[in-house]
Write an enzyme that holds these catalytic residues in place. Structure first.
Site, PDB file in Angstrom:
ATOM      1  CG  ASP A  35     -20.320 -10.201   7.408  1.00  0.00           C
ATOM      2  OD1 ASP A  35     -19.223 -10.728   7.439  1.00  0.00           O
ATOM      3  OD2 ASP A  35     -20.614  -9.250   7.269  1.00  0.00           O
TER       4      ASP A  35
ATOM      5  CG  ASP B  75     -14.199 -18.995 -12.316  1.00  0.00           C
ATOM      6  OD1 ASP B  75     -13.832 -19.919 -12.009  1.00  0.00           O
ATOM      7  OD2 ASP B  75     -13.751 -18.470 -13.395  1.00  0.00           O
TER       8      ASP B  75
ATOM      9  CG  ASP C 120      -9.350 -17.465 -13.620  1.00  0.00           C
ATOM     10  OD1 ASP C 120     -10.486 -17.745 -13.878  1.00  0.00           O
ATOM     11  OD2 ASP C 120      -8.320 -17.050 -14.454  1.00  0.00           O
TER      12      ASP C 120
ATOM     13  CD  GLU D 271     -17.702 -11.859  10.898  1.00  0.00           C
ATOM     14  OE1 GLU D 271     -16.529 -11.431  10.545  1.00  0.00           O
ATOM     15  OE2 GLU D 271     -18.536 -11.283  10.579  1.00  0.00           O
TER      16      GLU D 271
END
Length: 524
Positions: free
Chosen positions: A198, A31, A23, A248
């Site tokens: 994905d 982030d 972070d 994937e």
């Protein structure tokens, strides 16, 4: 950065789950600023590339896999300018960057779906799977549990193989195909080095929408026509130098899996057969042989994966009586021996990093993190938990960087609570605590990845099994290198060797203890 042709064939690729890596702005959520601040960790680790889980604008119904805009960055992570800066800074550090594209579905906040919901006759409905009727078109089930159809206020039904906030796209529509080719060009031109795809096998559906049979062809999983989509993507990717498409692809049939890796389709795909394999010498050897055989048949590189953002961390899996993994038998809460799991995870690291092909490291794997299984129900955020009782939050907990108590340096201010709670027991697993400790998991990974680049045998594409004691695996790579893994319950003698390069745990003289791996330089 120096460009190496076909870098994906033997790269060490590190998966970043952006919410949980680091972070940078103090709100308790990882982030891009945090990632940029911690790039040095990845450079010290020695990885060749990073794969970013989705960072796009999203209402986060499924942790960013419900994408509202594929050409921007969610404000919780930063800005598009920050993403471009990260790509540049990673390249300057010699690290390539792979982005995650989710082609099966979009967010219900996506402009296409908003337009489709605005009117029953909206042309955008053709981009999705809307059907009329008093009852759902069939009894398909969501991957997360529950029905795969939701009824709209005007009486139609729409398909979502995941959450209702993730409507499935209709890949028979040319506008859908054109849009995703445009998205790929956008990111390639932004400088990314690869695309992780994905749920790559789910895109097409049988338009008759039949029930899922107990035996026979599946109506939406691994339909033959999906290969033409990836051929078109490959033609596009080939127009950019050294870009990779990585799928994937969860398929039990090794031969059908290999079809995605033919020379005109994807460059690589994740090896879930290896990830889910039991800690058993016969099963692991058969899995390795099967993997190398099917990849060699299509000229593709094998990949070796131990964990990711969807599965129980392997320190925990390897500490259970059943060391396999499948979504159908997720065993959260069953007894686990973390000391045993850690010892096996250390050995598995040397196994996976010394096999021919590419290796994937999920963030925190290099720290020896285990699955956090005591997250209070009220703090869990994974939609799979609410719909099936089996969640993935435990492998997504923010990383521990430093200090003796949470948030372990995850945020720049200790006042920020991480978005998921960290177990206090991780105080000995922080990056700071492990750095410089030769017995730590972190230093094991750093040394192994350095040797992987430096040792001539580990650059060889060839592998051959060695005769060894029952219950062990032993193989050579190129001239002079050997890896031996003892999966038996008793120490075994080492083969004749010139020197020891690296061991996952201390050796007992010339004996290799149980659940231990060693890299050797053999006498030549």
């Amino acid at each position: 950065m120096t460009v190496a042709t076909q870098w994906w064939r033997d790269a060490v690729i590190y998966q970043i789950y952006p919410r949980s890596f680091a972070d940078g702005d103090g709100d308790g959520i990882g982030d891009l600023a945090g990632i940029r601040r911690r790039l040095g960790h990845l450079a010290d680790l020695g990885v060749d590339a990073i794969w970013m889980s989705p960072w796009y604008p999203s209402p986060m119904a499924d942790a960013g896999y419900d994408v509202a805009d594929f050409r921007d960055i969610d404000p919780v992570f930063g800005t598009l300018a920050a993403a471009r800066a990260l790509i540049s800074e990673a390249h300057a550090a010699g690290i390539r960057l792979i982005v995650d594209i989710v082609p099966n579905h979009v967010s219900s906040d996506h402009p296409w779906f908003a337009a489709a919901m605005a009117a029953p006759n909206a042309p955008e409905r053709d981009y999705f799977w809307f059907r009329p009727g008093e009852a759902a078109p069939n009894s398909w089930r969501s991957e997360f549990g529950g029905p795969a159809w939701t009824r709209t206020a005007d009486g139609d039904w729409y398909l979502h193989l995941f959450t209702p906030e993730q409507p499935d796209l209709n890949w028979e529509h040319p506008d859908v195909r054109a849009e995703f080719e445009s998205i790929l060009r956008f990111w390639f031109e932004a400088g990314v080095d690869g695309i992780r795809i994905d749920s790559a096998a789910l895109l097409l559906k049988d338009p008759a929408l039949p029930e899922v049979p107990e035996h026979g062809p599946h109506p939406y999983h691994d339909l033959d026509g999906v290969h033409e989509i990836y051929r078109s993507w490959r033609r596009l990717a080939d127009g950019y130098p050294d870009r990779a498409l990585i799928g994937e692809v969860w398929l039990p049939d090794a031969e059908r899996f290999a079809r995605y890796l033919r020379p005109d389709e994807l460059h690589a795909a994740f090896n879930f057969d290896f990830l889910g394999c039991a800690w058993d010498p016969a099963l692991l050897r058969a899995c390795i042989d099967r993997t190398l055989h099917v990849h060699a048949a299509v000229g593709a590189p094998a990949t070796w994966v131990l964990s990711n953002h969807d599965v129980t961390r392997h320190v925990t899996r390897y500490g259970r009586s059943d060391t396999t993994f499948s979504f159908a038998t997720k065993r959260e809460g069953t007894p686990v021996d973390l000391e045993l799991g850690t010892r096996r995870a250390r050995a598995a690291a040397l196994l996976s990093l010394s096999l021919p092909g590419a290796a994937y490291v999920y963030q925190g794997e290099e720290l020896g993190l285990w699955e956090h299984e005591s997250i209070p129900a009220g703090l869990r955020q994974d939609p799979m938990w609410a719909r099936s009782g089996h969640g993935r939050d435990g492998c997504r907990v923010p990383l521990p960087w430093s200090g003796d108590e949470p948030p372990f340096g995850f945020s720049p201010t200790e006042a920020a609570d991480p978005w998921l709670p960290q177990p206090p027991e991780w105080k000995d697993l922080t990056v700071a605590a492990q750095t410089g400790d030769p017995s730590s998991m972190l230093e094991l990974y750093r040394t192994a990845i350095r040797l992987r680049r430096a040792e001539p045998g580990l650059r060889s594409p060839e592998m051959a099994w060695l005769d060894t004691a029952p219950g062990a695996l032993a193989y050579t790579r190129g001239p002079g290198f050997a890896c031996v893994v003892n999966l038996s319950g008793a120490p075994i003698p080492l083969p004749d060797h010139e020197s020891r390069l690296l061991a996952s745990s201390p050796l007992d003289g010339e004996l290799l203890p149980p659940d231990t791996a060693v890299w050797l330089r053999l006498r030549t």
